[in-house]
Design an enzyme around this catalytic site. Structure first.
Site, mmCIF file in Angstrom:
data_model
loop_
_atom_site.group_PDB
_atom_site.id
_atom_site.type_symbol
_atom_site.label_atom_id
_atom_site.label_comp_id
_atom_site.label_asym_id
_atom_site.label_seq_id
_atom_site.Cartn_x
_atom_site.Cartn_y
_atom_site.Cartn_z
ATOM 1 N N LYS A 13 33.916 42.953 13.647
ATOM 2 C CA LYS A 13 33.618 41.829 12.691
ATOM 3 C C LYS A 13 35.190 40.819 12.824
ATOM 4 O O LYS A 13 35.406 40.128 13.195
ATOM 5 C CB LYS A 13 32.943 42.669 11.349
ATOM 6 C CG LYS A 13 32.724 43.233 11.039
ATOM 7 C CD LYS A 13 32.448 44.184 9.928
ATOM 8 C CE LYS A 13 33.750 44.973 9.731
ATOM 9 N NZ LYS A 13 33.502 46.204 10.238
ATOM 10 N N ARG A 88 30.778 46.149 0.485
ATOM 11 C CA ARG A 88 30.381 47.174 1.434
ATOM 12 C C ARG A 88 30.177 48.801 1.029
ATOM 13 O O ARG A 88 29.998 49.533 0.704
ATOM 14 C CB ARG A 88 31.649 47.938 1.086
ATOM 15 C CG ARG A 88 32.343 47.476 2.381
ATOM 16 C CD ARG A 88 34.005 48.303 3.458
ATOM 17 N NE ARG A 88 34.901 46.927 3.675
ATOM 18 C CZ ARG A 88 35.583 47.145 4.521
ATOM 19 N NH1 ARG A 88 35.339 48.561 5.556
ATOM 20 N NH2 ARG A 88 36.262 46.658 5.740
ATOM 21 N N ARG A 127 42.655 49.690 19.458
ATOM 22 C CA ARG A 127 43.620 48.802 19.102
ATOM 23 C C ARG A 127 44.824 48.681 18.658
ATOM 24 O O ARG A 127 45.460 49.174 18.152
ATOM 25 C CB ARG A 127 43.413 48.588 17.674
ATOM 26 C CG ARG A 127 43.448 47.315 16.593
ATOM 27 C CD ARG A 127 42.055 47.095 15.419
ATOM 28 N NE ARG A 127 41.828 48.043 14.688
ATOM 29 C CZ ARG A 127 40.925 47.797 13.823
ATOM 30 N NH1 ARG A 127 40.234 47.184 13.849
ATOM 31 N NH2 ARG A 127 40.878 49.029 12.741
ATOM 32 N N ARG A 160 47.340 50.669 13.318
ATOM 33 C CA ARG A 160 48.232 50.529 12.155
ATOM 34 C C ARG A 160 46.712 52.192 11.473
ATOM 35 O O ARG A 160 46.409 53.256 12.513
ATOM 36 C CB ARG A 160 45.593 50.046 11.787
ATOM 37 C CG ARG A 160 45.853 48.759 11.750
ATOM 38 C CD ARG A 160 44.357 47.621 11.458
ATOM 39 N NE ARG A 160 43.408 48.671 10.405
ATOM 40 C CZ ARG A 160 42.102 47.756 10.088
ATOM 41 N NH1 ARG A 160 41.877 46.993 10.511
ATOM 42 N NH2 ARG A 160 40.959 49.023 9.386
ATOM 43 N N ARG A 171 36.261 57.134 7.777
ATOM 44 C CA ARG A 171 36.173 55.623 7.350
ATOM 45 C C ARG A 171 34.762 55.017 7.664
ATOM 46 O O ARG A 171 33.514 54.852 6.882
ATOM 47 C CB ARG A 171 36.827 54.645 7.688
ATOM 48 C CG ARG A 171 38.078 54.477 7.417
ATOM 49 C CD ARG A 171 39.182 53.950 8.494
ATOM 50 N NE ARG A 171 38.960 52.602 8.317
ATOM 51 C CZ ARG A 171 39.472 52.188 10.716
ATOM 52 N NH1 ARG A 171 40.236 53.048 10.921
ATOM 53 N NH2 ARG A 171 39.056 50.531 10.156
HETATM 54 P P1 AP5 Z 1 38.020 44.412 15.292
HETATM 55 O O1 AP5 Z 1 37.591 43.220 15.658
HETATM 56 O O2 AP5 Z 1 39.344 44.872 14.483
HETATM 57 O O3 AP5 Z 1 36.572 45.122 14.643
HETATM 58 P P2 AP5 Z 1 36.364 45.390 13.023
HETATM 59 O O4 AP5 Z 1 35.276 45.154 12.879
HETATM 60 O O5 AP5 Z 1 36.802 44.070 12.034
HETATM 61 O O6 AP5 Z 1 36.793 46.411 13.120
HETATM 62 P P3 AP5 Z 1 37.621 47.669 11.117
HETATM 63 O O7 AP5 Z 1 38.814 48.818 11.856
HETATM 64 O O8 AP5 Z 1 38.843 46.362 10.748
HETATM 65 O O9 AP5 Z 1 36.988 47.226 10.242
HETATM 66 P P4 AP5 Z 1 36.700 48.091 8.525
HETATM 67 O O10 AP5 Z 1 35.643 47.038 8.407
HETATM 68 O O11 AP5 Z 1 36.670 49.822 9.213
HETATM 69 O O12 AP5 Z 1 38.854 47.911 8.635
HETATM 70 P P5 AP5 Z 1 38.796 46.286 7.487
HETATM 71 O O13 AP5 Z 1 39.732 46.233 7.289
HETATM 72 O O14 AP5 Z 1 37.784 45.701 6.359
HETATM 73 O O15 AP5 Z 1 37.788 44.650 16.718
HETATM 74 C C1 AP5 Z 1 38.262 46.311 17.311
HETATM 75 C C2 AP5 Z 1 39.201 46.396 17.872
HETATM 76 O O16 AP5 Z 1 38.375 46.016 19.070
HETATM 77 C C3 AP5 Z 1 40.319 45.220 17.875
HETATM 78 O O17 AP5 Z 1 41.319 46.276 19.189
HETATM 79 C C4 AP5 Z 1 39.255 44.164 19.023
HETATM 80 O O18 AP5 Z 1 40.586 43.878 20.045
HETATM 81 C C5 AP5 Z 1 38.149 45.312 20.110
HETATM 82 N N1 AP5 Z 1 36.858 44.381 20.120
HETATM 83 C C6 AP5 Z 1 36.571 43.887 19.191
HETATM 84 N N2 AP5 Z 1 35.242 42.910 20.507
HETATM 85 C C7 AP5 Z 1 35.260 43.465 21.420
HETATM 86 C C8 AP5 Z 1 34.457 43.401 22.263
HETATM 87 N N3 AP5 Z 1 33.204 42.594 22.002
HETATM 88 N N4 AP5 Z 1 34.946 44.435 23.982
HETATM 89 C C9 AP5 Z 1 35.893 44.941 23.735
HETATM 90 N N5 AP5 Z 1 36.799 44.872 22.477
HETATM 91 C C10 AP5 Z 1 36.564 44.832 21.101
HETATM 92 O O19 AP5 Z 1 39.153 47.552 5.653
HETATM 93 C C11 AP5 Z 1 40.508 48.744 6.305
HETATM 94 C C12 AP5 Z 1 39.990 49.265 5.336
HETATM 95 O O20 AP5 Z 1 40.695 48.193 3.356
HETATM 96 C C13 AP5 Z 1 38.995 49.873 4.398
HETATM 97 O O21 AP5 Z 1 38.435 51.332 4.957
HETATM 98 C C14 AP5 Z 1 39.218 50.046 2.683
HETATM 99 O O22 AP5 Z 1 39.999 50.982 2.774
HETATM 100 C C15 AP5 Z 1 40.296 49.099 1.874
HETATM 101 N N6 AP5 Z 1 38.549 47.843 1.977
HETATM 102 C C16 AP5 Z 1 38.201 46.787 3.192
HETATM 103 N N7 AP5 Z 1 37.230 46.208 2.011
HETATM 104 C C17 AP5 Z 1 37.265 46.833 0.974
HETATM 105 C C18 AP5 Z 1 35.527 46.433 0.527
HETATM 106 N N8 AP5 Z 1 35.219 45.465 0.570
HETATM 107 N N9 AP5 Z 1 36.079 47.854 -1.050
HETATM 108 C C19 AP5 Z 1 36.931 48.900 -1.069
HETATM 109 N N10 AP5 Z 1 37.728 49.004 0.368
HETATM 110 C C20 AP5 Z 1 37.870 48.013 1.611
#
Ligand code: AP5
Length: 217
Positions: A13, A88, A127, A160, A171
């Site tokens: 994402k 979410r 990552r 991270r 998660r």
């Molecule tokens: P990446 O693009 O970073 O993936 P992502 O889907 O963004 O993964 P996240 O782990 O950031 O998602 P998340 O929703 O768990 O975390 P968030 O920060 O939002 O890609 C991952 C890796 O793969 C990278 O190394 C990239 O380079 C590689 N990659 C990407 N595409 C590729 C491809 N095509 N081929 C090969 N490699 C590739 O949330 C974190 C925390 O915040 C949550 O757990 C929660 O505690 C809190 N939080 C966030 N939003 C909310 C909410 N709405 N409500 C309550 N708590 C929340």
């Protein structure tokens, strides 16, 4: 264009949201990034969120809803936005609809990135993130030119704290339990598009461009 990118942790994402921001000139709203920034600055919100995030759970709905409300009022969101990681769960989706309705706006499309568990775990455990500018890397698929150093700003690359296998599993469980029902919700609204998340970053960007009916890059 007002977009929402959905998908399990590690689906890509954040990677695709940055590309959409550049391609469409719209704002990128990552609640995870905003929370990590608050943790880094040690604000009261950051101190509260830190433990929750390290357990892999969701920060309370009212807290993240208020953050999104404030962020959407900023000038760069006028030309459109891509939401990454919010909403979410169903209560957050209801709050978002209310916020957008009050602003006379709506979501144009929700893009769901699908990826197998094996691939998700590979992406998350490999990552690395720049501690200074937030640029994303992957040890195998997108390595930096110099080990542990950001290509763009020479910042230090970090893992991270929620990317350990144990927290990742939690998660993923939270995603299945709380976020999964949103697919049916947006499917009923007729704005959901599913995109295969396996492949190169560029291939996935083109699949997304196709469902958004964007002109060739
Ligand atoms: P990446 O693009 O970073 O993936 P992502 O889907 O963004 O993964 P996240 O782990 O950031 O998602 P998340 O929703 O768990 O975390 P968030 O920060 O939002 O890609 C991952 C890796 O793969 C990278 O190394 C990239 O380079 C590689 N990659 C990407 N595409 C590729 C491809 N095509 N081929 C090969 N490699 C590739 O949330 C974190 C925390 O915040 C949550 O757990 C929660 O505690 C809190 N939080 C966030 N939003 C909310 C909410 N709405 N409500 C309550 N708590 C929340």
């Amino acid at each position: 264009m007002n977009l929402l990118l959905m998908g399990p942790p590690g689906a890509g994402k954040g990677t695709q949201a940055v590309l959409l921001r550049e391609r469409l000139g719209i704002a990128h709203l990552s609640v995870g990034e905003m929370l990590r920034e608050a943790v880094k600055r040690g604000t009261p919100l950051g101190r509260m969120a830190r433990e929750i995030m390290e357990r892999g759970e969701l920060v309370p709905d009212d807290v993240v809803g208020d953050m999104v409300l404030r962020r959407l009022a900023e000038p760069d969101c006028r030309s459109g936005f891509v939401l990454d990681g919010y909403p979410r769960n169903l209560p957050q989706a209801a709050r978002l609809s209310e916020i957008l309705r009050e602003k006379g706006r709506r979501l144009d499309r929700v893009v769901s990135l699908r990826l197998s568990l094996v691939e998700l775990l590979k992406r998350l455990t490999g990552r690395r993130v720049c501690g200074s500018c937030g640029a994303l890397y992957h040890l195998l698929t997108r390595p930096p030119k110099r080990d542990g150093v950001c290509d763009t700003c020479q910042g230090v690359l970090l893992q991270r704290s929620d990317d350990s296998e144990q927290v990742v599993r939690e998660r993923l469980r939270v995603f299945e339990e709380q976020t999964q029902p949103l697919f049916e919700h947006y499917g009923r609204e007729g704005i959901l598009s599913e995109v295969e998340g396996a492949g190169t970053v560029e291939e996935i960007a083109e699949r997304i461009a196709a469902v958004l009916e964007l002109a060739a890059a």
